[in-house]
Design a protein around this motif. Structure first.
Motif, short mmCIF file in Angstrom:
data_model
loop_
_atom_site.label_atom_id
_atom_site.label_comp_id
_atom_site.label_asym_id
_atom_site.label_seq_id
_atom_site.Cartn_x
_atom_site.Cartn_y
_atom_site.Cartn_z
N GLU A 167 0.83 -1.20 0.00
CA GLU A 167 0.00 0.00 0.00
C GLU A 167 0.87 1.26 0.00
O GLU A 167 0.64 2.20 -0.76
N LYS A 168 1.90 1.27 0.84
CA LYS A 168 2.81 2.42 0.91
C LYS A 168 3.55 2.60 -0.41
O LYS A 168 3.73 3.71 -0.89
N SER A 198 4.46 5.68 -5.41
CA SER A 198 4.56 5.71 -6.87
C SER A 198 3.47 6.60 -7.46
O SER A 198 3.69 7.27 -8.46
N GLY A 199 2.30 6.66 -6.83
CA GLY A 199 1.24 7.55 -7.28
C GLY A 199 1.62 9.00 -7.13
O GLY A 199 1.39 9.82 -8.03
N GLY A 207 2.34 11.56 -10.25
CA GLY A 207 1.59 12.81 -10.29
C GLY A 207 2.51 14.00 -10.40
O GLY A 207 2.24 14.95 -11.15
N THR A 208 3.61 13.97 -9.69
CA THR A 208 4.59 15.06 -9.75
C THR A 208 5.23 15.14 -11.13
O THR A 208 5.38 16.23 -11.69
#
Length: 41
Positions: free
Chosen positions: A21-22, A27-28, A32-33
């Motif tokens: 989950e972490k 990675s999300g 996004g960045t």
């Protein structure tokens, strides 16, 4: 399966799930960045 082994397996499953989950959250945020920097040069 004996009770101790079942408990160890259950704890290991929860720990592995939290780790994945972490990793997904990190990675999300990173993707996004990267997308934001490409979209707004």
């Amino acid at each position: 399966m004996e009770p101790l082994a079942a408990a160890v397996f259950a704890i290991a499953t929860v720990v592995a799930t939290k780790a994945l989950e972490k990793t997904g959250e990190m990675s999300g945020k990173l993707s996004g960045t990267i997308l934001a920097s490409l979209w707004n040069p």
